[in-house]
Write a protein that holds these residues in place. Sequence first.
Motif, PDB file in Angstrom:
ATOM      1  N   PRO A   1       0.723  -0.821   0.245  1.00 45.88           N
ATOM      2  CA  PRO A   1      -0.200   0.447   0.233  1.00 45.88           C
ATOM      3  C   PRO A   1       0.612   1.334  -0.323  1.00 45.88           C
ATOM      4  O   PRO A   1       1.990   1.349   0.031  1.00 45.88           O
ATOM      5  CB  PRO A   1      -0.336  -0.136   1.712  1.00 45.88           C
ATOM      6  CG  PRO A   1       0.355  -1.012   2.224  1.00 45.88           C
ATOM      7  CD  PRO A   1       0.833  -1.506   1.061  1.00 45.88           C
ATOM      8  N   SER A   2      -0.023   2.055   0.127  1.00 43.98           N
ATOM      9  CA  SER A   2       1.010   3.633   0.239  1.00 43.98           C
ATOM     10  C   SER A   2       1.200   4.354   1.703  1.00 43.98           C
ATOM     11  O   SER A   2       0.653   3.886   1.961  1.00 43.98           O
ATOM     12  CB  SER A   2      -0.178   4.488  -0.775  1.00 43.98           C
ATOM     13  OG  SER A   2      -0.382   4.209  -2.588  1.00 43.98           O
ATOM     14  N   VAL A   3       2.227   5.176   1.313  1.00 40.52           N
ATOM     15  CA  VAL A   3       2.513   4.779   2.493  1.00 40.52           C
ATOM     16  C   VAL A   3       2.503   6.747   3.090  1.00 40.52           C
ATOM     17  O   VAL A   3       3.946   7.308   1.869  1.00 40.52           O
ATOM     18  CB  VAL A   3       3.432   4.113   4.028  1.00 40.52           C
ATOM     19  CG1 VAL A   3       4.002   5.178   5.247  1.00 40.52           C
ATOM     20  CG2 VAL A   3       3.124   2.595   3.523  1.00 40.52           C
ATOM     21  N   CYS A   4       2.986   7.573   4.208  1.00 45.28           N
ATOM     22  CA  CYS A   4       3.534   9.019   4.032  1.00 45.28           C
ATOM     23  C   CYS A   4       3.967   9.247   5.319  1.00 45.28           C
ATOM     24  O   CYS A   4       2.996   8.257   6.492  1.00 45.28           O
ATOM     25  CB  CYS A   4       2.481   9.691   3.306  1.00 45.28           C
ATOM     26  SG  CYS A   4       1.081  10.064   4.618  1.00 45.28           S
ATOM     27  N   VAL A   5       4.999   9.900   5.587  1.00 45.42           N
ATOM     28  CA  VAL A   5       5.074   9.921   7.481  1.00 45.42           C
ATOM     29  C   VAL A   5       5.262  11.903   7.350  1.00 45.42           C
ATOM     30  O   VAL A   5       5.152  12.292   6.812  1.00 45.42           O
ATOM     31  CB  VAL A   5       7.093   9.624   7.043  1.00 45.42           C
ATOM     32  CG1 VAL A   5       7.631  10.118   8.777  1.00 45.42           C
ATOM     33  CG2 VAL A   5       6.773   8.129   6.813  1.00 45.42           C
ATOM     34  N   GLN A   6       4.586  11.613   9.181  1.00 48.52           N
ATOM     35  CA  GLN A   6       4.618  12.625   9.204  1.00 48.52           C
ATOM     36  C   GLN A   6       4.861  12.990  10.658  1.00 48.52           C
ATOM     37  O   GLN A   6       5.024  12.039  11.440  1.00 48.52           O
ATOM     38  CB  GLN A   6       2.647  12.757   9.245  1.00 48.52           C
ATOM     39  CG  GLN A   6       2.178  12.422   9.996  1.00 48.52           C
ATOM     40  CD  GLN A   6       0.101  12.866   9.694  1.00 48.52           C
ATOM     41  OE1 GLN A   6      -0.641  12.276   9.705  1.00 48.52           O
ATOM     42  NE2 GLN A   6      -0.187  14.579   9.111  1.00 48.52           N
ATOM     43  N   TYR A   7       4.993  14.498  11.221  1.00 46.44           N
ATOM     44  CA  TYR A   7       5.412  14.178  12.216  1.00 46.44           C
ATOM     45  C   TYR A   7       4.138  15.121  12.942  1.00 46.44           C
ATOM     46  O   TYR A   7       4.307  16.608  12.519  1.00 46.44           O
ATOM     47  CB  TYR A   7       6.596  15.028  12.022  1.00 46.44           C
ATOM     48  CG  TYR A   7       8.072  14.769  12.006  1.00 46.44           C
ATOM     49  CD1 TYR A   7       8.599  14.192  12.479  1.00 46.44           C
ATOM     50  CD2 TYR A   7       7.997  14.968  10.501  1.00 46.44           C
ATOM     51  CE1 TYR A   7       9.826  13.206  12.122  1.00 46.44           C
ATOM     52  CE2 TYR A   7       9.791  14.072  10.572  1.00 46.44           C
ATOM     53  CZ  TYR A   7       9.806  13.357  10.975  1.00 46.44           C
ATOM     54  OH  TYR A   7      11.789  12.707  10.501  1.00 46.44           O
ATOM     55  N   GLU A   8       4.085  15.145  13.799  1.00 45.73           N
ATOM     56  CA  GLU A   8       2.926  15.253  14.574  1.00 45.73           C
ATOM     57  C   GLU A   8       1.724  15.186  14.274  1.00 45.73           C
ATOM     58  O   GLU A   8       1.264  15.256  12.174  1.00 45.73           O
ATOM     59  CB  GLU A   8       2.581  16.727  15.086  1.00 45.73           C
ATOM     60  CG  GLU A   8       3.713  17.743  15.574  1.00 45.73           C
ATOM     61  CD  GLU A   8       4.116  16.862  17.618  1.00 45.73           C
ATOM     62  OE1 GLU A   8       2.385  16.610  17.739  1.00 45.73           O
ATOM     63  OE2 GLU A   8       5.296  17.403  17.942  1.00 45.73           O
ATOM     64  N   GLU A   9       0.439  14.627  14.741  1.00 37.25           N
ATOM     65  CA  GLU A   9      -1.058  14.172  13.756  1.00 37.25           C
ATOM     66  C   GLU A   9      -1.965  15.662  12.458  1.00 37.25           C
ATOM     67  O   GLU A   9      -2.298  15.659  11.767  1.00 37.25           O
ATOM     68  CB  GLU A   9      -2.258  13.793  14.447  1.00 37.25           C
ATOM     69  CG  GLU A   9      -1.702  12.654  15.143  1.00 37.25           C
ATOM     70  CD  GLU A   9      -3.273  11.994  15.982  1.00 37.25           C
ATOM     71  OE1 GLU A   9      -3.890  12.630  15.753  1.00 37.25           O
ATOM     72  OE2 GLU A   9      -3.026  11.360  16.468  1.00 37.25           O
ATOM     73  N   GLU A  10      -0.900  16.781  12.766  1.00 40.96           N
ATOM     74  CA  GLU A  10      -1.460  18.087  12.318  1.00 40.96           C
ATOM     75  C   GLU A  10      -0.547  18.161  10.769  1.00 40.96           C
ATOM     76  O   GLU A  10      -0.754  19.099  10.671  1.00 40.96           O
ATOM     77  CB  GLU A  10      -1.774  19.341  12.921  1.00 40.96           C
ATOM     78  CG  GLU A  10      -2.686  18.957  14.518  1.00 40.96           C
ATOM     79  CD  GLU A  10      -2.442  18.781  15.542  1.00 40.96           C
ATOM     80  OE1 GLU A  10      -1.303  17.882  15.511  1.00 40.96           O
ATOM     81  OE2 GLU A  10      -3.064  17.983  16.316  1.00 40.96           O
ATOM     82  N   GLY A  11       0.515  17.584  11.122  1.00 49.35           N
ATOM     83  CA  GLY A  11       1.742  17.931  10.477  1.00 49.35           C
ATOM     84  C   GLY A  11       1.405  17.384   8.789  1.00 49.35           C
ATOM     85  O   GLY A  11       0.769  16.692   8.903  1.00 49.35           O
ATOM     86  N   ASN A  12       1.919  18.339   8.010  1.00 55.91           N
ATOM     87  CA  ASN A  12       2.078  17.700   6.227  1.00 55.91           C
ATOM     88  C   ASN A  12       2.411  16.143   6.679  1.00 55.91           C
ATOM     89  O   ASN A  12       3.783  16.243   6.859  1.00 55.91           O
ATOM     90  CB  ASN A  12       2.667  18.570   5.474  1.00 55.91           C
ATOM     91  CG  ASN A  12       2.598  20.273   5.960  1.00 55.91           C
ATOM     92  OD1 ASN A  12       1.365  19.977   5.656  1.00 55.91           O
ATOM     93  ND2 ASN A  12       3.136  20.947   5.675  1.00 55.91           N
ATOM     94  N   CYS A  13       2.514  15.553   5.381  1.00 59.01           N
ATOM     95  CA  CYS A  13       2.337  13.974   5.647  1.00 59.01           C
ATOM     96  C   CYS A  13       3.200  13.439   3.969  1.00 59.01           C
ATOM     97  O   CYS A  13       2.777  14.224   2.505  1.00 59.01           O
ATOM     98  CB  CYS A  13       1.070  12.696   5.087  1.00 59.01           C
ATOM     99  SG  CYS A  13       1.442  11.327   6.075  1.00 59.01           S
ATOM    100  N   GLN A  14       4.621  13.463   3.896  1.00 59.00           N
ATOM    101  CA  GLN A  14       5.579  13.007   3.291  1.00 59.00           C
ATOM    102  C   GLN A  14       5.161  11.966   2.470  1.00 59.00           C
ATOM    103  O   GLN A  14       5.926  11.216   3.470  1.00 59.00           O
ATOM    104  CB  GLN A  14       6.835  14.041   3.857  1.00 59.00           C
ATOM    105  CG  GLN A  14       6.653  14.989   4.435  1.00 59.00           C
ATOM    106  CD  GLN A  14       8.326  15.830   4.240  1.00 59.00           C
ATOM    107  OE1 GLN A  14       9.073  14.750   5.001  1.00 59.00           O
ATOM    108  NE2 GLN A  14       8.533  16.891   4.575  1.00 59.00           N
TER     109      GLN A  14
END
Length: 637
Positions: A228-241
Amino acid sequence: MFLPGWSAWCVLLTLHMSACGLEISGYESEEVICSQGLSDCTMKDEVSLSEPKNTVDVQNIKPDFKLCCEDRTTCTLCLVIETEIYIHPEKDVEDEGHSGSDEEDNSDETSNPKASVMVCYKIAATLPTCKKVEFTVNHAALAQHNQTKIAMVIMKPDGFPFSSQMYVYPPKSIHLMREFIAPSLYEVCSKELQKRVPKCYAPTISTVINQEKNQVELLFKGRNKTLPSVCVQYEEEGNCQNWNRSTIPLYSVTPCTCLQVWDDDERTSVRTRHCPFNKTNVLHVVQKNIWENVSVSVRPGKMTDYSAMLSWNLSAPCRLEGEVCLSHRGNGCRETNTFRQQLKKDTWKQNSKGHWEKTGVFENINLQLTPCVMVKVKGAQHELGPFCFENTGRWRWSLLVVGVMLLVCLTALLFYFLHDLVKKWVWSWNNGGLVQIDRTGHVVLLSPPDMYDGVSESVCQLGSFLRDQGFSVSVDQWSRKEQCTLGPLPWLHSQLLRLNSHGGRVLLVLTDKALEKTEEWTHRDEDGVMKRGDKDLPLSSSPYSDMFTASLFIIQADKQLGRAGERFLLLKFDSHPLQSYSSDRTLPVVLQGLPLFQLPSQTQALLDELGVVETEKGPGRMTWTEWSLGSSDGWRI
């Protein structure tokens, strides 16, 4: 369906779930629910918008969406329309006829008085659908003022679309139209409901910290090939990369790191968020990554009243709580509250790299005391810092040192490029006088495509001789480094551009093998492929073969423009006579008409063609033959 009271109807209609804020209907199919005073309620699709004469008045419409679950397992989005109606007392009886078989004609029973109400709904950009509810009116049981309510539960096979724009209205009262938006898929797909809504399915992810390999492994249940596709973010409100690997470096993982997972293959993609690194059992492993990735920069400045200030910028993977304080020379924070600023989570901003940033300013400070900042973070055992501002005096000394080094390097470069010119003047002085150098243009000397030591030596001697005559000379054998950097053909085109700017000629050296190569090139086919026929023409491998062939294309193009003789000259050496070509007419067609010089016997004629003016001081100038025999610099690689 008929219920004796409106309050009981409300209880059975919906069951509230606080987990997602969305109501779940207790019905498995389309139904109509009538309140007190109405009986025998039925609902059907209606195509015609005409209504019976005793149609009731619609006073209000309240649409809403529910989750209707079939067999209490699979749930879909259904539409519930609550309608408030008013029934006039004088329109309470109307005989709509009695339906039955011929055997029942003798029955004395009469049909019950009936009334009806119609409501239509439509999804944006679709045709409307209408539902008609018929019922029997019991005036004795009606509520006060003859007001009552009807609720319609409307279902579709696949459910109503999520986030769709809906319109609900009675056909005869368009002013009562209601516009509203269906709940989104993310609103519906809470953790408690996602197993009951098919479209809420999302891939699951688990993480394993491998400290030996210093990485975090991502594991997907039931997935072997297609991930599946995955993105990583710092904090739940952060941008997902976006992240396209199955492992994450351990040094970049912090307690606030979250992962979002979704499946691109599904028509409706649902994302699930996992924040597995804030658990107690792994917190001690990733906590240190926050402090190791904190960076602080300080910069001096001036305020509007020209007093000094010190601005600071703090960057970290997670938003931190604590304070930033001012110190001098790293001796600890000052106790004054003026030089302390608080770090709060609601004042951070995220940068393009995904890290969070916080900025601040200390005003009215003395920059001569080497101000620094210290960072106290909640949860950290030690203060971070000091982060100091360097005095400008040190920068001035650094700039002075850099300037001296640049001057030395520039002097060395000038000496490197001018040492050949100095060497020529010294040689001329030792030979009885100074030769006035008359630079008349640029000369490009191209070798033949076959490699013979005798020809190569003669080409290099000619290049050195022309350079001592005052020309700017480029010989392909001297420019191997530039050719390796640019490529042979770009190097040749750069030389032609230089000719166009400063004037000069291209000297093409001919040998028997070079003329055979030219003849073969002349008879190439339309696609540019050489035609050899039954005769094979082996040529020695040469790094200058491509430039020789490229020059033939340029000569042919210049001949069509009538200017080939303005840029190209042909040379042959007496030590390597041409056996098969005795005159200009026997040369290949592409070379015919170009000036041909034989060296060294026609050296002076070549110099005249190139435009050299005889201006000597001291003894007579050496000829090319004398120069090549007496100069140790005549042979170059």
